[in-house]
Design an enzyme around this catalytic site. Structure first.
Site, PDB file in Angstrom:
ATOM      1  N   GLY A   1       2.615   1.575  11.015  1.00  0.00           N
ATOM      2  CA  GLY A   1       3.591   2.657  10.890  1.00  0.00           C
ATOM      3  C   GLY A   1       4.297   3.011  12.189  1.00  0.00           C
ATOM      4  O   GLY A   1       4.927   4.062  12.291  1.00  0.00           O
TER       5      GLY A   1
ATOM      6  N   GLU B   1      -5.314  -5.606  10.632  1.00  0.00           N
ATOM      7  CA  GLU B   1      -4.299  -4.588  10.901  1.00  0.00           C
ATOM      8  C   GLU B   1      -4.598  -3.904  12.229  1.00  0.00           C
ATOM      9  O   GLU B   1      -5.370  -2.929  12.261  1.00  0.00           O
ATOM     10  CB  GLU B   1      -4.299  -3.532   9.795  1.00  0.00           C
ATOM     11  CG  GLU B   1      -4.034  -4.066   8.417  1.00  0.00           C
ATOM     12  CD  GLU B   1      -3.461  -2.993   7.503  1.00  0.00           C
ATOM     13  OE1 GLU B   1      -2.393  -3.229   6.952  1.00  0.00           O
ATOM     14  OE2 GLU B   1      -4.073  -1.921   7.367  1.00  0.00           O
TER      15      GLU B   1
ATOM     16  N   GLU C   1      -6.622   4.416   8.150  1.00  0.00           N
ATOM     17  CA  GLU C   1      -6.413   5.850   7.910  1.00  0.00           C
ATOM     18  C   GLU C   1      -7.675   6.486   7.336  1.00  0.00           C
ATOM     19  O   GLU C   1      -7.996   7.636   7.634  1.00  0.00           O
ATOM     20  CB  GLU C   1      -5.206   6.050   6.985  1.00  0.00           C
ATOM     21  CG  GLU C   1      -3.903   5.796   7.732  1.00  0.00           C
ATOM     22  CD  GLU C   1      -2.752   5.313   6.877  1.00  0.00           C
ATOM     23  OE1 GLU C   1      -2.811   5.444   5.642  1.00  0.00           O
ATOM     24  OE2 GLU C   1      -1.783   4.776   7.458  1.00  0.00           O
TER      25      GLU C   1
ATOM     26  N   HIS D   1      -9.443   0.923   5.220  1.00  0.00           N
ATOM     27  CA  HIS D   1      -8.139   1.118   5.868  1.00  0.00           C
ATOM     28  C   HIS D   1      -8.303   2.044   7.072  1.00  0.00           C
ATOM     29  O   HIS D   1      -9.099   2.979   7.052  1.00  0.00           O
ATOM     30  CB  HIS D   1      -7.139   1.704   4.864  1.00  0.00           C
ATOM     31  CG  HIS D   1      -5.740   1.678   5.381  1.00  0.00           C
ATOM     32  ND1 HIS D   1      -5.246   2.620   6.250  1.00  0.00           N
ATOM     33  CD2 HIS D   1      -4.732   0.782   5.172  1.00  0.00           C
ATOM     34  CE1 HIS D   1      -3.989   2.318   6.551  1.00  0.00           C
ATOM     35  NE2 HIS D   1      -3.657   1.203   5.904  1.00  0.00           N
TER      36      HIS D   1
ATOM     37  N   LYS E   1       0.092   4.237  -0.251  1.00  0.00           N
ATOM     38  CA  LYS E   1      -0.580   5.400   0.358  1.00  0.00           C
ATOM     39  C   LYS E   1      -0.392   6.638  -0.529  1.00  0.00           C
ATOM     40  O   LYS E   1      -0.358   6.505  -1.735  1.00  0.00           O
ATOM     41  CB  LYS E   1      -0.070   5.613   1.781  1.00  0.00           C
ATOM     42  CG  LYS E   1      -0.105   4.329   2.615  1.00  0.00           C
ATOM     43  CD  LYS E   1       0.118   4.563   4.067  1.00  0.00           C
ATOM     44  CE  LYS E   1       0.148   3.227   4.800  1.00  0.00           C
ATOM     45  NZ  LYS E   1       0.175   3.366   6.236  1.00  0.00           N
TER      46      LYS E   1
ATOM     47  N   ASN F   1       0.871  -1.183   0.000  1.00  0.00           N
ATOM     48  CA  ASN F   1       0.000   0.000   0.000  1.00  0.00           C
ATOM     49  C   ASN F   1       0.903   1.226   0.000  1.00  0.00           C
ATOM     50  O   ASN F   1       1.505   1.555   1.024  1.00  0.00           O
ATOM     51  CB  ASN F   1      -0.884  -0.034   1.267  1.00  0.00           C
ATOM     52  CG  ASN F   1      -1.705   1.234   1.433  1.00  0.00           C
ATOM     53  OD1 ASN F   1      -1.792   2.062   0.527  1.00  0.00           O
ATOM     54  ND2 ASN F   1      -2.307   1.384   2.603  1.00  0.00           N
TER      55      ASN F   1
ATOM     56  N   SER G   1       3.590  -2.708  10.468  1.00  0.00           N
ATOM     57  CA  SER G   1       5.048  -2.690  10.658  1.00  0.00           C
ATOM     58  C   SER G   1       5.719  -3.994  10.245  1.00  0.00           C
ATOM     59  O   SER G   1       6.661  -4.461  10.907  1.00  0.00           O
ATOM     60  CB  SER G   1       5.388  -2.335  12.113  1.00  0.00           C
ATOM     61  OG  SER G   1       4.903  -1.043  12.420  1.00  0.00           O
TER      62      SER G   1
HETATM   63  C1  PEP Z   1      -0.740  -0.131   6.361  1.00  0.00           C
HETATM   64  O1  PEP Z   1      -0.827   1.078   6.255  1.00  0.00           O
HETATM   65  O2  PEP Z   1      -1.641  -0.869   5.913  1.00  0.00           O
HETATM   66  C2  PEP Z   1       0.444  -0.675   7.014  1.00  0.00           C
HETATM   67  C3  PEP Z   1       0.413  -1.919   7.402  1.00  0.00           C
HETATM   68  O3  PEP Z   1       1.488   0.187   7.194  1.00  0.00           O
HETATM   69  P1  PEP Z   1       2.934  -0.177   7.802  1.00  0.00           P
HETATM   70  O4  PEP Z   1       3.418  -1.421   7.107  1.00  0.00           O
HETATM   71  O5  PEP Z   1       3.784   1.018   7.471  1.00  0.00           O
HETATM   72  O6  PEP Z   1       2.747  -0.386   9.266  1.00  0.00           O
END
Ligand code: PEP
Length: 253
Positions: free
Chosen positions: A172, A166, A96, A94, A11, A9, A213
């Site tokens: 992040g 997630e 966000e 997601h 973003k 992703n 992460s």
């Molecule tokens: C995400 O935004 O779906 C995500 C898992 O980000 P990150 O890998 O940076 O934690």
């Protein structure tokens, strides 16, 4: 039985030129991996260009969002059918979008229905925030998100739906849940909820990815558990070396 998937992703990152540079490197290497699907979700602005470039590549393309509405007077939005011209998948729900744009399960449900009508495969993200986890509510939150977001959706082919678990506190942040904790939640909460919606056979065929992460150092631990079918990767999908390092880990299972 379930083919692992590694999804990136991007973003709100990468100009078209930057997207092309990264995808050219990924294209060279992805062919050398077997038994794994690789999905890239760039911003809308690069979908058309990447779609043309990837025509004979196994790399799959996805959008990061779509409108819940059919084409019409919705300034700034992209419909499911418009996205489906260029890609096969779409990330929905997601954290966000839930946190910054107020997307709730009811809206996500409409977006899922729009995606499925346009033959897009949704990657539905679910996960609890830290306060919910600390209050012992993670199971309830995840089950509720799935039931509300997927309510009224008929699914016959389990490959047409992907779930990404997630935990929001792991996105992040450099903190990730342990492979055992994730596996346990998938087995105890996610699969039974999917089974309640569509039956055990369908539930067992749906891929459940972990996101939060993931990097090339911790990825192997996740992929070695039976319940985790791959990863949704944010930060580490922005550089070829880091992303390929994660895909590589699927080859040693
Ligand atoms: C995400 O935004 O779906 C995500 C898992 O980000 P990150 O890998 O940076 O934690």
């Amino acid at each position: 039985m379930r083919t692992p998937m590694i999804a990136g992703n991007w973003k709100m990152n990468k100009t078209e030129a930057e997207a092309l540079n990264l995808i050219r490197v990924l294209m060279q290497w992805v062919r050398s991996y077997s038994g794994v699907e690789v999905l890239i979700c760039p911003p809308f602005t690069s979908l058309s260009t990447l779609n043309k470039l990837l025509v004979s590549s196994p790399i799959l393309l996805g959008a990061q969002n779509i409108s819940d509405q059919p084409p019409g007077a919705f300034t700034g939005e992209i419909s499911a059918t418009m996205a489906a011209e260029f890609c096969t998948h779409v990330i929905l729900g997601h954290s966000e979008r839930r946190a910054y744009y107020g997307e709730e399960n009811v809206l996500i449900n409409r977006k899922l229905k729009a995606a499925i009508s346009a033959d897009l495969i949704p990657v539905l993200c679910v996960g609890e925030v830290l306060t919910e986890r600390e209050a012992g509510k993670a199971d309830h939150v995840v089950s509720h998100q799935l039931q509300e977001a997927l309510g009224g959706i008929h699914l016959e082919d389990p490959t047409k739906m992907i779930i990404a678990y997630e935990p929001v506190w792991a996105i992040g942040t450099g903190r990730s849940a342990s492979p055992e904790e994730i596996s346990d939640l998938i087995a105890r909460v996610i699969r039974p909820t999917l089974s309640g919606l569509w039956g055990e056979g369908i539930s067992q065929g749906i891929r459940v990815l972990y996101g939060g992460s993931v990097n090339s150092k911790n990825a192997g631990g996740f992929f070695n558990t039976a319940e985790i079918d791959g990863a949704l990767v944010g930060g580490a999908s922005l550089t070829a070396e880091k992303f390929l390092g994660i895909i590589e880990k699927t080859q040693k299972i």
